[in-house]
Structure formats: C-alpha cells, structure tokens
Design a protein around this motif. Structure first.
Motif, short mmCIF file in Angstrom:
data_model
loop_
_atom_site.label_atom_id
_atom_site.label_comp_id
_atom_site.label_asym_id
_atom_site.label_seq_id
_atom_site.Cartn_x
_atom_site.Cartn_y
_atom_site.Cartn_z
N CYS A 47 -14.38 -21.99 -15.92
CA CYS A 47 -14.58 -21.29 -17.18
C CYS A 47 -16.05 -21.08 -17.55
O CYS A 47 -16.35 -20.17 -18.31
CB CYS A 47 -13.89 -22.03 -18.32
SG CYS A 47 -12.29 -22.73 -17.85
N CYS A 50 -18.14 -17.56 -17.54
CA CYS A 50 -18.08 -16.63 -18.67
C CYS A 50 -18.36 -17.32 -20.01
O CYS A 50 -19.05 -16.78 -20.86
CB CYS A 50 -16.70 -15.98 -18.75
SG CYS A 50 -16.33 -14.94 -17.32
N HIS A 51 -17.80 -18.50 -20.18
CA HIS A 51 -17.89 -19.14 -21.50
C HIS A 51 -19.11 -20.05 -21.64
O HIS A 51 -19.47 -20.42 -22.76
CB HIS A 51 -16.61 -19.94 -21.78
CG HIS A 51 -15.43 -19.06 -22.02
ND1 HIS A 51 -15.23 -18.37 -23.20
CD2 HIS A 51 -14.38 -18.73 -21.23
CE1 HIS A 51 -14.10 -17.67 -23.13
NE2 HIS A 51 -13.57 -17.86 -21.93
N SER A 68 -13.60 -20.39 -32.01
CA SER A 68 -12.20 -20.03 -31.86
C SER A 68 -11.33 -20.80 -32.84
O SER A 68 -11.60 -21.96 -33.16
CB SER A 68 -11.77 -20.33 -30.42
OG SER A 68 -10.38 -20.13 -30.29
N MET A 86 -10.40 -11.65 -19.23
CA MET A 86 -10.14 -13.01 -18.74
C MET A 86 -8.88 -13.02 -17.88
O MET A 86 -7.84 -12.53 -18.30
CB MET A 86 -9.97 -13.96 -19.93
CG MET A 86 -9.75 -15.39 -19.50
SD MET A 86 -9.88 -16.46 -20.92
CE MET A 86 -8.75 -17.73 -20.41
C1 HEC Z 1 -14.14 -13.57 -16.33
C2 HEC Z 1 -14.69 -14.27 -17.50
C3 HEC Z 1 -13.85 -15.38 -18.10
C4 HEC Z 1 -13.49 -16.58 -17.53
C5 HEC Z 1 -13.79 -17.09 -16.12
C6 HEC Z 1 -12.76 -17.31 -18.54
N1 HEC Z 1 -12.69 -16.57 -19.69
FE1 HEC Z 1 -11.84 -17.17 -21.42
N2 HEC Z 1 -12.25 -15.35 -22.25
C7 HEC Z 1 -12.87 -14.31 -21.60
C8 HEC Z 1 -12.83 -13.12 -22.43
C9 HEC Z 1 -13.39 -11.77 -22.07
C10 HEC Z 1 -12.13 -13.49 -23.62
C11 HEC Z 1 -11.76 -12.58 -24.79
C12 HEC Z 1 -10.41 -11.96 -24.46
C13 HEC Z 1 -9.95 -11.00 -25.54
O1 HEC Z 1 -9.62 -11.47 -26.64
O2 HEC Z 1 -9.88 -9.80 -25.23
C14 HEC Z 1 -11.80 -14.90 -23.47
C15 HEC Z 1 -11.14 -15.65 -24.42
C16 HEC Z 1 -10.79 -16.98 -24.28
C17 HEC Z 1 -10.12 -17.75 -25.29
C18 HEC Z 1 -9.63 -17.23 -26.65
C19 HEC Z 1 -10.63 -17.50 -27.73
C20 HEC Z 1 -10.16 -16.91 -29.05
O3 HEC Z 1 -10.42 -17.51 -30.08
O4 HEC Z 1 -9.53 -15.82 -29.04
C21 HEC Z 1 -9.95 -19.00 -24.79
C22 HEC Z 1 -9.31 -20.19 -25.49
C23 HEC Z 1 -10.51 -19.01 -23.47
N3 HEC Z 1 -11.03 -17.75 -23.19
C24 HEC Z 1 -10.53 -20.09 -22.63
C25 HEC Z 1 -10.90 -20.04 -21.30
C26 HEC Z 1 -10.70 -21.13 -20.38
C27 HEC Z 1 -10.14 -22.49 -20.75
C28 HEC Z 1 -11.15 -20.69 -19.17
C29 HEC Z 1 -11.10 -21.43 -17.84
C30 HEC Z 1 -9.79 -21.91 -17.42
C31 HEC Z 1 -11.64 -19.34 -19.35
N4 HEC Z 1 -11.46 -18.98 -20.64
C32 HEC Z 1 -12.21 -18.57 -18.34
C33 HEC Z 1 -13.48 -14.35 -20.36
C34 HEC Z 1 -13.33 -15.39 -19.45
#
Ligand code: HEC
Length: 110
Positions: A47, A50-51, A68, A86
């Motif tokens: 994660c 990106c995060h 969040s 994501m």
């Molecule tokens: C390729 C990049 C990428 C990766 C790797 C990634 N994310 Fe995300 N994440 C995003 C994006 C872009 C969004 C926003 C999605 C949307 O709402 O359109 C997001 C949104 C989220 C949200 C929602 C937050 C909210 O309040 O709406 C959570 C929770 C989250 N990610 C957790 C994770 C976790 C845990 C992992 C690893 C297992 C992870 N992400 C890996 C790109 C990524």
C-alpha cells in the motif's frame, strides 16, 4: 533407438513432475509464512507505493487514509474489491490479511 528416445522423454516427464511437486510445496510454505504477516507488514508491501508509510502520500490519486472516515468493514470491502485507481486485493491477500491491514489502516488516523 526409438526405445532410448522413449526412455529419455519419460525421464524428462518424470523429472518435470517431481520438480512441479516440490515447487508447489515451496509455494505452500510461502503462503503459510504470509499468513503470519501483520497489518503493518502487509501495508508496507502493498500500500505504501500509493498511500505512503503514514497514509497521506496521495500518489496516483490515493485518498489520505489519515482523513478517511470508513469503517473497518468498509475498508475491508474496498481492499478486497478495489475502487478506481486502486486495484482489488482479493487474489493477492487472504481474508485474514485484509482484516489485518484494515485494522492497521485505522491506526493511521490522527
Ligand atoms: C495504485 C495505488 C494504490 C495502492 C497500491 C493502494 N491504494 Fe488505496 N486507494 C487508492 C486510490 C486511488 C484511492 C481512492 C479510490 C476512489 O475513491 O476512487 C484509494 C482509497 C483507499 C481507501 C479508501 C479511503 C476513503 O476514505 O475513501 C482505503 C481504505 C485504502 N485505499 C486502503 C488501501 C490499502 C489497505 C492498500 C494496500 C492493501 C491500498 N489502499 C493500496 C490507490 C491505491
């Protein structure tokens, strides 16, 4: 001559089979090991790109996890199925791992 050729093919096939089995064995051991990973380890591996380590990097349009308001269940659903940029993690992480990483995401909030 044909007989020798046949024997060669057979031994290659047998060799191939044993190789395959031992690979499967390794994979199983590997996934057993993966099961033990903590939420923070899963987060570091899957994660942070990106995060970010603190959840606020925002790369590729990733949402700020510190801000969040999702519940743990909603985080699990999003990690399982993905959303927008994501990707879905249902084929990458086990249910248990998704639960661990969701619990970890909650600890990033300020
Ligand atoms: C390729 C990049 C990428 C990766 C790797 C990634 N994310 Fe995300 N994440 C995003 C994006 C872009 C969004 C926003 C999605 C949307 O709402 O359109 C997001 C949104 C989220 C949200 C929602 C937050 C909210 O309040 O709406 C959570 C929770 C989250 N990610 C957790 C994770 C976790 C845990 C992992 C690893 C297992 C992870 N992400 C890996 C790109 C990524």
């Amino acid at each position: 001559m044909r007989r020798i050729l046949f024997l060669c093919i057979m031994s290659v096939m047998l060799y191939g089979c044993t190789q395959h089995e031992s690979n499967e064995h390794k994979e199983k051991q590997h996934s057993d090991k993966k099961e033990a990973l903590s939420g923070s380890e899963i987060f570091q591996q899957n994660c942070v790109s990106c995060h970010g380590a603190a959840g606020d990097l925002g790369s590729s349009g990733a949402k700020n996890l510190q801000m969040s308001t999702l519940t743990k269940e909603a985080i699990e659903v999003q990690v399982t199925n993905g959303k927008g940029m994501m990707s879905a993690y249902k084929n990458i992480l086990s249910e248990e791992e998704i639960e661990h990483v969701a619990a970890y995401v909650l600890t990033l909030r300020k």
